[in-house]
Design an enzyme around this catalytic site. Structure first.
Site, PDB file in Angstrom:
ATOM      1  CG  ASP A 195      -1.788   1.419   1.480  1.00  0.00           C
ATOM      2  OD1 ASP A 195      -2.376   1.774   0.536  1.00  0.00           O
ATOM      3  OD2 ASP A 195      -1.863   1.861   2.375  1.00  0.00           O
TER       4      ASP A 195
ATOM      5  CG  ASP B 242      -1.781   7.386   0.194  1.00  0.00           C
ATOM      6  OD1 ASP B 242      -0.822   7.542  -0.443  1.00  0.00           O
ATOM      7  OD2 ASP B 242      -2.768   7.862  -0.133  1.00  0.00           O
TER       8      ASP B 242
END
Length: 277
Positions: free
Chosen positions: A18, A20
């Site tokens: 992922d 952020d």
């Protein structure tokens, strides 16, 4: 510790990240709000709203309902934006905005996975126009990101073509595993959010990074590894201290960082655009 040498007689493997608050310390999309304002794409009110959204995101993460509201807001906000202009703004400000907020721990993991012979894939809910340049900066092999519909005029319509969120991320990983020959049992995944539990559960080596409360509970219950990333650092500051050979893309990113920043200033100084009222 990661295995530094992959047995190439075994099926291929990958590490899925992922973006952020996992690889970078902020929301990738919201981080560009000031640049979009300076480029004439949004007004002052929108800058303030995105700043508040960034605060909420950093303070406690975003649950499903908050992510849906953010998606609706950003979709409406970008309606009518010229796609090429967005790409230019991201390219010219990428190093100034993203380079300083890359977690040192995440950059090291990316390097270790590459040395071990694993592909690195960024899987993010943010838009492809933002995620793809960041993936290139990080030396990622592939990127999975949200895609917006682009009209015949080259502008975003405000509609979402592909939303890389929640279970869709897990589906994307499984599709990549099938097309690339990855053995998911030997793959790794990293995320900070409980919305990515399906993605984490789809691989043999899931990791909760700076997890929100819900993901921390899930990780503890399932016995998943929990990691704490807290050292954002510029790539060009960390490269001399590396004990392993750096990925060429990372070396190039550090080398051209200052030049890109200078080019960005020249670009903005030479190009006037009307500010949205």
């Amino acid at each position: 510790m990661l295995r530094l040498v992959e047995n190439h007689s075994l099926p291929r493997a990958a590490a899925f990240f992922d973006l952020d608050k996992t690889v970078i310390a902020k929301s990738s999309t919201l981080t560009f709000s000031k640049s979009f304002y300076q480029g004439g794409l949004i007004n002052r009110r929108a800058v303030l709203r995105t700043a508040y959204a960034q605060f909420v995101f950093l303070a406690g993460g975003a649950d499903h309902d908050q992510m849906e509201r953010m998606r609706e807001y950003l979709s409406a906000l970008c309606r009518g934006w010229n796609v090429q202009l967005v790409k230019e703004i991201v390219a010219e400000t990428l190093h100034d905005l993203i380079d300083p907020i890359i977690y040192d721990e995440a950059a090291s993991l990316i390097e270790e996975h590459h040395i071990a012979g694993r592909d690195v894939v960024i899987v993010s809910t943010s838009g492809a126009e933002v995620v793809e340049p960041i993936g290139e900066l990080l030396g990622a092999d592939r990127v999975v990101a949200t895609r917006m519909v682009v009209g015949d005029d080259g502008c975003f319509t405000g509609e979402v073509e592909y939303y890389a969120y929640g279970p869709i991320k897990a589906e994307a990983i499984k599709a990549l595993a099938e097309s690339e020959g990855y053995d998911l049992a030997r793959c790794y995944a990293y995320s900070d959010s409980a919305t990515d539990v399906p993605m984490l559960a789809s691989v043999g080596h899931p990791h909760a990074v700076n997890p929100d409360r819900a993901l921390r509970r899930e990780a503890v219950a399932r016995g998943w590894t929990i990691l704490d990333f807290h050292r954002p650092v510029r790539l060009k500051q960390r490269l001399p201290a590396l004990s392993v050979p750096a990925r060429p893309a990372l070396v190039a990113a550090a080398a051209i960082g200052a030049a890109a920043a200078t080019a960005g200033l020249v670009w903005y100084a030479s190009r006037r655009r009307p500010t949205v009222a």
